[in-house]
Design a protein around this motif. Structure first.
Motif, mmCIF file in Angstrom:
data_model
loop_
_atom_site.group_PDB
_atom_site.id
_atom_site.type_symbol
_atom_site.label_atom_id
_atom_site.label_comp_id
_atom_site.label_asym_id
_atom_site.label_seq_id
_atom_site.Cartn_x
_atom_site.Cartn_y
_atom_site.Cartn_z
ATOM 1 N N UNK A 66 0.841 -1.197 0.000
ATOM 2 C CA UNK A 66 0.000 0.000 0.000
ATOM 3 C C UNK A 66 0.875 1.246 0.000
ATOM 4 N N UNK A 67 0.468 2.298 -0.727
ATOM 5 C CA UNK A 67 1.278 3.524 -0.795
ATOM 6 C C UNK A 67 1.545 4.128 0.588
ATOM 7 N N UNK A 68 2.699 4.727 0.719
ATOM 8 C CA UNK A 68 3.073 5.404 1.970
ATOM 9 C C UNK A 68 2.366 6.754 2.030
ATOM 10 N N UNK A 69 1.855 7.131 3.198
ATOM 11 C CA UNK A 69 1.179 8.425 3.318
ATOM 12 C C UNK A 69 2.170 9.585 3.370
ATOM 13 N N UNK A 70 1.666 10.758 3.070
ATOM 14 C CA UNK A 70 2.418 12.005 3.125
ATOM 15 C C UNK A 70 1.855 12.811 4.301
ATOM 16 N N UNK A 71 2.698 13.298 5.183
ATOM 17 C CA UNK A 71 2.228 14.131 6.292
ATOM 18 C C UNK A 71 1.978 15.531 5.751
ATOM 19 N N UNK A 72 0.715 15.931 5.764
ATOM 20 C CA UNK A 72 0.310 17.240 5.251
ATOM 21 C C UNK A 72 0.461 18.299 6.338
ATOM 22 N N UNK A 73 0.091 17.934 7.558
ATOM 23 C CA UNK A 73 0.227 18.808 8.722
ATOM 24 C C UNK A 73 0.367 17.894 9.927
ATOM 25 N N UNK A 74 0.597 18.430 11.118
ATOM 26 C CA UNK A 74 0.821 17.556 12.272
ATOM 27 C C UNK A 74 -0.284 16.525 12.525
ATOM 28 N N UNK A 75 -1.522 16.841 12.224
ATOM 29 C CA UNK A 75 -2.591 15.891 12.490
ATOM 30 C C UNK A 75 -3.260 15.329 11.256
ATOM 31 N N UNK A 76 -2.626 15.462 10.096
ATOM 32 C CA UNK A 76 -3.313 15.073 8.861
ATOM 33 C C UNK A 76 -2.351 14.435 7.882
ATOM 34 N N UNK A 77 -2.809 13.329 7.276
ATOM 35 C CA UNK A 77 -2.009 12.678 6.245
ATOM 36 C C UNK A 77 -2.817 12.609 4.961
ATOM 37 N N UNK A 78 -2.118 12.425 3.872
ATOM 38 C CA UNK A 78 -2.747 12.303 2.556
ATOM 39 C C UNK A 78 -1.942 11.306 1.745
ATOM 40 N N UNK A 79 -2.480 10.938 0.611
ATOM 41 C CA UNK A 79 -1.837 9.985 -0.285
ATOM 42 C C UNK A 79 -1.801 10.587 -1.688
ATOM 43 N N UNK A 80 -0.788 10.190 -2.454
ATOM 44 C CA UNK A 80 -0.766 10.585 -3.855
ATOM 45 C C UNK A 80 -1.836 9.785 -4.590
ATOM 46 N N UNK A 81 -2.705 10.495 -5.290
ATOM 47 C CA UNK A 81 -3.824 9.858 -5.978
ATOM 48 C C UNK A 81 -3.337 8.842 -7.016
#
Length: 94
Positions: A66-81
């Motif tokens: 599964x793709x590794x998440x990206x930390x967007x901010x201290x409490x939020x992660x996102x993934x490359x679409x």
């Protein structure tokens, strides 16, 4: 009935006659661009892969495909679409 009770009663009746505020539904997913690549939040990622968002937190440790998440901010992660779509497309067909 005391004057305070009368005021409260009048307030409740007037509030009940106000139009209902529509439910906005779930928060819109993060859709942003980082260096030309689209990021989607964990909830949108979970929706796309058909799993609960808490499962994705477990997959960070247990599912190396599964793709590794990206930390967007201290409490939020996102993934490359594009990585999420590649993961979905590479799943075995049943």
């Amino acid at each position: 009935m005391s004057s305070a009770q009368k005021k409260h009663s009048q307030h409740c009746r007037s509030a009940a006659s106000l139009p209902a505020i529509p439910d906005p539904g779930p928060a819109a997913p993060i859709v942003t661009s980082k260096g030309g690549r689209v990021l989607i939040d964990i909830y949108e990622t979970a929706r796309r892969v058909g799993r609960h968002h808490l499962t994705l937190y477990r997959w960070k440790e247990s599912n190396p495909d599964f793709p590794r998440p990206i930390r967007v901010s201290p409490g939020r992660i996102a993934y490359y679409a594009d990585e999420v779509e590649a993961y979905i497309n590479n799943r075995p067909r049943t």
